[in-house]
Design an enzyme around this catalytic site. Structure first.
Site, PDB file in Angstrom:
ATOM      1  N   ILE A   1      21.398 -29.343  29.985  1.00 22.44           N
ATOM      2  CA  ILE A   1      21.114 -30.450  29.096  1.00 22.44           C
ATOM      3  C   ILE A   1      20.255 -31.817  28.987  1.00 22.44           C
ATOM      4  O   ILE A   1      20.071 -31.464  30.735  1.00 22.44           O
ATOM      5  CB  ILE A   1      22.806 -30.966  28.612  1.00 22.44           C
ATOM      6  CG1 ILE A   1      23.456 -31.715  29.889  1.00 22.44           C
ATOM      7  CG2 ILE A   1      23.514 -29.862  27.647  1.00 22.44           C
ATOM      8  CD1 ILE A   1      25.056 -32.220  28.894  1.00 22.44           C
ATOM      9  N   ASP A   2      19.907 -32.129  28.393  1.00 21.12           N
ATOM     10  CA  ASP A   2      19.273 -33.439  28.789  1.00 21.12           C
ATOM     11  C   ASP A   2      19.476 -34.315  29.536  1.00 21.12           C
ATOM     12  O   ASP A   2      20.916 -34.210  29.452  1.00 21.12           O
ATOM     13  CB  ASP A   2      18.232 -33.855  27.725  1.00 21.12           C
ATOM     14  CG  ASP A   2      17.253 -33.396  26.557  1.00 21.12           C
ATOM     15  OD1 ASP A   2      17.042 -31.888  27.866  1.00 21.12           O
ATOM     16  OD2 ASP A   2      17.498 -33.360  25.671  1.00 21.12           O
ATOM     17  N   ARG A   3      17.836 -35.241  30.629  1.00 12.81           N
ATOM     18  CA  ARG A   3      19.383 -35.758  31.812  1.00 12.81           C
ATOM     19  C   ARG A   3      20.417 -37.462  30.767  1.00 12.81           C
ATOM     20  O   ARG A   3      20.970 -37.212  31.161  1.00 12.81           O
ATOM     21  CB  ARG A   3      17.675 -36.651  32.230  1.00 12.81           C
ATOM     22  CG  ARG A   3      18.203 -37.935  32.972  1.00 12.81           C
ATOM     23  CD  ARG A   3      16.647 -38.275  33.831  1.00 12.81           C
ATOM     24  NE  ARG A   3      16.966 -39.137  35.087  1.00 12.81           N
ATOM     25  CZ  ARG A   3      15.759 -38.999  36.097  1.00 12.81           C
ATOM     26  NH1 ARG A   3      14.957 -38.640  35.838  1.00 12.81           N
ATOM     27  NH2 ARG A   3      15.874 -39.097  37.338  1.00 12.81           N
TER      28      ARG A   3
END
Length: 342
Positions: free
Chosen positions: A140-142
């Protein structure tokens, strides 16, 4: 080294022969293995095989004498105990095959240019006494908080990756967006295209006729809203494109609050913390041992503050549930909350 025989384990089911050798003899090159197969020195249940042969539990693998491995290099330094404690605090669920983490916003999933701390480097803290290092199954994105699935063995990782590819995993995200989408529920069917590469890549809405466009579909529903100003959405990605949810919310005209890349000035309304309000809330997946596993993650602090200010009622976070040998209810992972649109 003399000729040895190995029995294929349950964890190695459907593994390619070359990947089996890479797992057990990481210094053996593909070229050498191909020659060993071609000359009949590697055999499966007494029969010749190719490097692409798939293995089944209980089969007997003949392993011939192999080239001596190179001299070992210095082992990497042990994980900082503080990082081990940090990732241990992220664990929401754990059994012999899988671990589910609740990743905080701002922590990258994997490394890259300029990244000195990320989840992947911390996984040794979850290894315990196992011979296998835990492996990330997805990312998942930062800036996105919430659930990350980790496999405890390579075989489990392969099974879970196949479930993700086959769309057998139901993922529910919660987002707080600017505005209120109309209609209040539906499917966003908007192809996407990527501009650039690496961490600086930008994803844009694309024309269906664009040869670089990739199909992207997201189911959405307004769970609650503060008039037409702010809405709480439940999002279920039906495809798995980079930044899909963030771009799809932007195309609805309702960018996610605090998005550092999409939505522009509109994504940063006055009075709200400037952090991405996107949370991987729930996973409902086939467990590698059979049955289904459901896990939900509590809201991160910045979203919890926004929910309180907006009067959104999320309700209690359900405990992880493993339903052995039965299909889990599709209602639990969606986590609609107790609020109603107002």
């Amino acid at each position: 080294m003399s000729v040895t025989t190995r029995i294929v384990s349950e964890d190695e089911a459907d593994l390619r022969l070359d990947r089996w050798f890479r797992r057990h003899f990481p210094t053996l090159t593909q070229g050498v293995l191909q020659k060993l197969c071609r000359t009949g020195q590697v055999r499966l249940d007494g029969k010749r095989v190719t490097t692409a042969t798939r293995l089944a539990p209980g089969q007997t693998l003949r392993v011939p004498p192999l080239p001596a491995p190179p001299a070992p290099t210095d082992a990497p330094p042990p994980l900082d105990p503080k990082l081990a404690q940090e990732i241990e605090r992220m664990v929401l669920y754990r059994d012999d095959q899988v671990i589910v983490l609740n990743k905080p916003s701002g922590l990258p999933t994997q490394g890259g240019p300029g990244i000195v701390k990320h989840v992947d480097m911390m996984l040794d803290g979850l290894r315990g006494d196992s011979e296998h290092r835990p492996r990330l199954v997805h990312r998942i994105d930062r800036d996105t908080s919430g659930l990350l699935l980790v496999a405890r063995t390579p075989g489990v990782a392969a099974k879970l990756a196949a479930s993700f590819r086959g769309r057998d995993v139901k993922k529910t995200y919660w987002a707080v967006v600017v505005g209120r989408p109309m209609p209040g529920s539906g499917v966003i069917d908007q192809p996407l295209a990527k501009l650039g590469a690496g961490n600086g890549a930008l994803v844009i809405a694309a024309d269906r006729k664009d040869e670089d466009a990739a199909s992207a579909r997201t189911e959405y529903e307004v769970v609650d809203a503060a008039g037409k100003k702010i809405s709480w959405l439940a999002l279920e990605p039906l495809t798995g494109r980079t930044h899909q949810l963030r771009v799809h919310c932007e195309t609805l005209g309702t960018p996610i609050i605090g998005d550092p890349r999409y939505g522009g000035k509109a994504a940063h309304p006055e009075g709200f913390t400037d952090r991405l309000h996107l949370h991987a809330r729930a996973l409902d997946l086939p467990h590698p041992a059979g049955g289904r596993l459901q896990v939900a993650a509590p809201l991160p602090p910045h979203m919890k503050t926004t929910f309180k200010e907006m009067g959104f009622v999320a309700g209690d976070t359900p405990k992880p549930h493993y339903a052995r040998g039965s299909a889990a209810s599709s209602e639990a992972p969606r986590q609609r909350g107790k609020g109603s649109a107002k």
